[in-house]
Scaffold this motif. Structure first.
Motif, PDB file in Angstrom:
ATOM      1  N   LYS A 170      56.644  30.726  43.800  1.00 54.74           N
ATOM      2  CA  LYS A 170      57.229  29.647  42.583  1.00 54.74           C
ATOM      3  C   LYS A 170      58.796  29.942  42.632  1.00 54.74           C
ATOM      4  CE  LYS A 170      57.090  32.663  38.624  1.00 54.74           C
ATOM      5  NZ  LYS A 170      56.630  32.940  37.082  1.00 54.74           N
ATOM      6  N   SER A 171      59.366  31.078  43.385  1.00 60.01           N
ATOM      7  CA  SER A 171      60.614  31.324  43.304  1.00 60.01           C
ATOM      8  C   SER A 171      61.450  30.879  44.642  1.00 60.01           C
ATOM      9  CB  SER A 171      60.947  32.836  43.173  1.00 60.01           C
ATOM     10  OG  SER A 171      60.391  33.334  41.947  1.00 60.01           O
ATOM     11  N   ILE A 172      60.651  30.329  45.632  1.00 56.17           N
ATOM     12  CA  ILE A 172      61.303  30.034  46.654  1.00 56.17           C
ATOM     13  C   ILE A 172      62.062  28.433  46.622  1.00 56.17           C
ATOM     14  CG2 ILE A 172      60.881  29.208  49.162  1.00 56.17           C
ATOM     15  CD1 ILE A 172      58.557  31.462  49.074  1.00 56.17           C
ATOM     16  N   LYS A 173      63.152  28.538  47.021  1.00 53.94           N
ATOM     17  CA  LYS A 173      63.828  27.364  46.782  1.00 53.94           C
ATOM     18  C   LYS A 173      63.565  26.165  47.928  1.00 53.94           C
ATOM     19  CE  LYS A 173      67.777  29.351  44.437  1.00 53.94           C
ATOM     20  NZ  LYS A 173      69.173  29.861  44.469  1.00 53.94           N
ATOM     21  N   ASP A 174      63.125  26.648  49.141  1.00 56.41           N
ATOM     22  CA  ASP A 174      62.542  25.391  50.271  1.00 56.41           C
ATOM     23  C   ASP A 174      61.222  25.236  49.672  1.00 56.41           C
ATOM     24  OD1 ASP A 174      61.625  24.487  52.530  1.00 56.41           O
ATOM     25  OD2 ASP A 174      62.143  25.992  53.655  1.00 56.41           O
ATOM     26  N   ARG A 175      61.114  24.182  48.838  1.00 53.09           N
ATOM     27  CA  ARG A 175      59.860  23.771  48.177  1.00 53.09           C
ATOM     28  C   ARG A 175      58.745  23.110  49.318  1.00 53.09           C
ATOM     29  NH1 ARG A 175      59.002  26.940  45.192  1.00 53.09           N
ATOM     30  NH2 ARG A 175      57.058  25.532  44.553  1.00 53.09           N
ATOM     31  N   GLU A 176      59.486  22.676  50.638  1.00 56.07           N
ATOM     32  CA  GLU A 176      58.354  22.246  51.579  1.00 56.07           C
ATOM     33  C   GLU A 176      57.535  23.407  51.936  1.00 56.07           C
ATOM     34  OE1 GLU A 176      58.267  19.633  55.907  1.00 56.07           O
ATOM     35  OE2 GLU A 176      60.349  20.191  54.865  1.00 56.07           O
ATOM     36  N   PHE A 177      58.422  24.421  52.423  1.00 51.79           N
ATOM     37  CA  PHE A 177      57.864  25.739  52.744  1.00 51.79           C
ATOM     38  C   PHE A 177      56.550  26.222  51.722  1.00 51.79           C
ATOM     39  CE2 PHE A 177      57.237  30.306  52.570  1.00 51.79           C
ATOM     40  CZ  PHE A 177      57.258  30.845  53.846  1.00 51.79           C
ATOM     41  N   ALA A 178      56.976  26.365  50.337  1.00 47.70           N
ATOM     42  CA  ALA A 178      56.208  26.923  49.380  1.00 47.70           C
ATOM     43  C   ALA A 178      55.149  25.986  49.044  1.00 47.70           C
ATOM     44  CB  ALA A 178      57.051  26.790  47.928  1.00 47.70           C
ATOM     45  N   GLU A 179      55.112  24.566  49.152  1.00 53.80           N
ATOM     46  CA  GLU A 179      54.182  23.858  48.739  1.00 53.80           C
ATOM     47  C   GLU A 179      53.082  23.839  50.001  1.00 53.80           C
ATOM     48  OE1 GLU A 179      53.414  22.418  46.032  1.00 53.80           O
ATOM     49  OE2 GLU A 179      55.195  23.086  45.297  1.00 53.80           O
ATOM     50  N   ILE A 180      53.469  24.008  51.362  1.00 59.58           N
ATOM     51  CA  ILE A 180      52.747  24.029  52.520  1.00 59.58           C
ATOM     52  C   ILE A 180      51.566  25.247  52.141  1.00 59.58           C
ATOM     53  CG2 ILE A 180      52.249  24.672  54.821  1.00 59.58           C
ATOM     54  CD1 ILE A 180      54.669  22.896  55.365  1.00 59.58           C
ATOM     55  N   ARG A 181      52.471  26.473  51.994  1.00 60.85           N
ATOM     56  CA  ARG A 181      51.556  27.685  51.633  1.00 60.85           C
ATOM     57  C   ARG A 181      50.667  27.596  50.328  1.00 60.85           C
ATOM     58  NH1 ARG A 181      55.179  27.512  55.548  1.00 60.85           N
ATOM     59  NH2 ARG A 181      55.312  29.508  56.624  1.00 60.85           N
ATOM     60  N   LEU A 182      51.188  26.869  49.189  1.00 57.56           N
ATOM     61  CA  LEU A 182      50.274  26.818  48.153  1.00 57.56           C
ATOM     62  C   LEU A 182      49.358  25.894  48.420  1.00 57.56           C
ATOM     63  CD1 LEU A 182      52.997  26.484  45.468  1.00 57.56           C
ATOM     64  CD2 LEU A 182      51.511  28.366  45.629  1.00 57.56           C
ATOM     65  N   GLY A 183      49.302  24.812  49.197  1.00 59.15           N
ATOM     66  CA  GLY A 183      48.213  23.905  49.407  1.00 59.15           C
ATOM     67  C   GLY A 183      47.079  24.594  50.318  1.00 59.15           C
ATOM     68  N   GLU A 184      47.744  25.561  51.213  1.00 60.65           N
ATOM     69  CA  GLU A 184      46.718  26.261  51.933  1.00 60.65           C
ATOM     70  C   GLU A 184      45.745  27.221  51.242  1.00 60.65           C
ATOM     71  OE1 GLU A 184      47.783  27.909  56.342  1.00 60.65           O
ATOM     72  OE2 GLU A 184      49.919  27.427  55.345  1.00 60.65           O
ATOM     73  N   THR A 185      46.584  27.871  50.300  1.00 57.42           N
ATOM     74  CA  THR A 185      45.877  28.822  49.400  1.00 57.42           C
ATOM     75  C   THR A 185      44.890  28.229  48.449  1.00 57.42           C
ATOM     76  OG1 THR A 185      47.868  30.067  49.529  1.00 57.42           O
ATOM     77  CG2 THR A 185      46.318  30.541  47.598  1.00 57.42           C
ATOM     78  N   ASN A 186      45.143  26.886  47.787  1.00 51.86           N
ATOM     79  CA  ASN A 186      44.408  26.402  46.778  1.00 51.86           C
ATOM     80  C   ASN A 186      43.121  25.960  47.776  1.00 51.86           C
ATOM     81  OD1 ASN A 186      45.464  26.657  44.409  1.00 51.86           O
ATOM     82  ND2 ASN A 186      47.180  25.182  45.008  1.00 51.86           N
ATOM     83  N   ALA A 187      43.622  25.282  49.090  1.00 52.14           N
ATOM     84  CA  ALA A 187      42.269  25.091  49.767  1.00 52.14           C
ATOM     85  C   ALA A 187      41.031  25.976  50.008  1.00 52.14           C
ATOM     86  CB  ALA A 187      42.656  24.135  51.006  1.00 52.14           C
ATOM     87  N   LEU A 188      41.745  27.265  50.319  1.00 48.37           N
ATOM     88  CA  LEU A 188      40.797  28.175  50.692  1.00 48.37           C
ATOM     89  C   LEU A 188      40.126  28.855  49.296  1.00 48.37           C
ATOM     90  CD1 LEU A 188      42.940  30.077  53.380  1.00 48.37           C
ATOM     91  CD2 LEU A 188      40.838  28.971  53.707  1.00 48.37           C
ATOM     92  N   LEU A 189      40.963  28.633  48.130  1.00 47.41           N
ATOM     93  CA  LEU A 189      40.219  29.226  47.087  1.00 47.41           C
ATOM     94  C   LEU A 189      39.188  28.316  46.680  1.00 47.41           C
ATOM     95  CD1 LEU A 189      43.237  29.891  44.514  1.00 47.41           C
ATOM     96  CD2 LEU A 189      41.520  31.636  45.100  1.00 47.41           C
ATOM     97  N   ASP A 190      39.013  26.915  46.724  1.00 48.83           N
ATOM     98  CA  ASP A 190      37.891  25.932  46.714  1.00 48.83           C
ATOM     99  C   ASP A 190      36.944  26.363  47.303  1.00 48.83           C
ATOM    100  OD1 ASP A 190      39.599  24.958  44.637  1.00 48.83           O
ATOM    101  OD2 ASP A 190      40.084  23.238  45.667  1.00 48.83           O
ATOM    102  N   LEU A 191      37.226  26.203  48.717  1.00 45.21           N
ATOM    103  CA  LEU A 191      36.128  26.635  49.995  1.00 45.21           C
ATOM    104  C   LEU A 191      35.488  27.999  49.535  1.00 45.21           C
ATOM    105  CD1 LEU A 191      38.164  25.624  52.844  1.00 45.21           C
ATOM    106  CD2 LEU A 191      36.296  24.460  51.997  1.00 45.21           C
ATOM    107  N   ALA A 192      36.267  28.941  49.231  1.00 47.66           N
ATOM    108  CA  ALA A 192      35.665  30.314  49.037  1.00 47.66           C
ATOM    109  C   ALA A 192      34.865  30.360  47.967  1.00 47.66           C
ATOM    110  CB  ALA A 192      36.756  31.555  48.939  1.00 47.66           C
ATOM    111  N   ALA A 193      35.122  29.601  46.294  1.00 48.04           N
ATOM    112  CA  ALA A 193      34.299  29.445  45.614  1.00 48.04           C
ATOM    113  C   ALA A 193      33.007  28.911  45.863  1.00 48.04           C
ATOM    114  CB  ALA A 193      35.248  28.854  44.492  1.00 48.04           C
ATOM    115  N   THR A 194      32.996  27.780  46.722  1.00 47.34           N
ATOM    116  CA  THR A 194      31.711  27.380  46.914  1.00 47.34           C
ATOM    117  C   THR A 194      30.795  28.343  47.813  1.00 47.34           C
ATOM    118  OG1 THR A 194      32.597  25.131  46.798  1.00 47.34           O
ATOM    119  CG2 THR A 194      30.832  25.240  48.062  1.00 47.34           C
TER     120      THR A 194
END
Length: 209
Positions: A170-194
């Motif tokens: 959330k503190s990274i100014k390069d939002r493209e970098f940050a959003e890619i990492r956030l997307g990967e993380t959220n996807a794995l959270l969903d997969l892991a929960a199931t």
């Protein structure tokens, strides 16, 4: 935490006023515990009567679990390095405009490092969850509950490491970098929960409770 450090010493450090080890190291430990339990179930199944058909799959799962356990053990120190890099960057001088620019750049670079380190742990924990599914399906029924503990430990590690991704991204100014990492993380959270619930249900079904 190093391979020669006791669990008690690590926990004392975790409980102390020192900033490291912290949640990132704890997350890695959780995942590593899950990986170790995958290996335990595999090792207590390989060579046993009535499980011969699963031997090749369990040997492969065991080998991969050991590799991921080493990766997660290393992640404990990686978390400390990443945290120290962020703190070091914030401590840089800012007397001149040049100082301020250099400091800002160093902070951003350190925050990227501190985002990628826990993301690697998230990915490793998800692999442990997948390996837990194999031993839950094919493991020795006498230790099948340990496959359930493995998947729960790995999921706890994954969700915990994800929090470190979120707080740094959330503190990274390069939002493209940050959003890619956030997307990967959220996807794995969903997969892991199931997947975690699936494996847990398999284990509960085999226990018969």
């Amino acid at each position: 935490m190093t391979k020669n450090e006791t669990i008690a010493k690590f926990l004392d450090g975790l409980a102390s006023e020192a900033p490291t080890p912290g949640g990132g190291g704890a997350a890695a430990i959780m995942g590593a515990v899950g990986a170790a339990l995958v290996s335990m179930v595999a090792n207590l199944t390989i060579g046993k009567k009535n499980y011969e058909a699963f031997e090749a799959d369990l040997k492969e799962a065991n080998a991969r679990a050991e590799a991921v356990r080493a990766e997660l053990t290393a992640a404990i120190d990686e978390d400390v390095v990443a945290f120290n890099a962020v703190m070091g960057a914030y401590g840089l001088p800012r007397a001149t405009d040049e100082d301020k620019a250099a400091r800002a750049a160093a902070i951003q670079a350190a925050l990227k490092q501190a985002t990628d380190a826990p993301l690697r742990a998230v990915k490793a924990c998800y692999e442990v969850i997948q390996l837990s599914a194999i031993v839950a399906e094919k493991g020795n029924l006498n230790v099948i509950s340990d496959a359930g503990v493995a998947v729960l430990a790995a999921n706890a590690g994954l969700r915990s490491a994800a929090l470190n991704v979120f707080i740094n991204a959330k503190s990274i100014k390069d939002r493209e970098f940050a959003e890619i990492r956030l997307g990967e993380t959220n996807a794995l959270l969903d997969l892991a929960a199931t997947k975690t619930e699936e494996v847990y249900d398999v284990v509960r079904g085999k226990i018969g409770s």
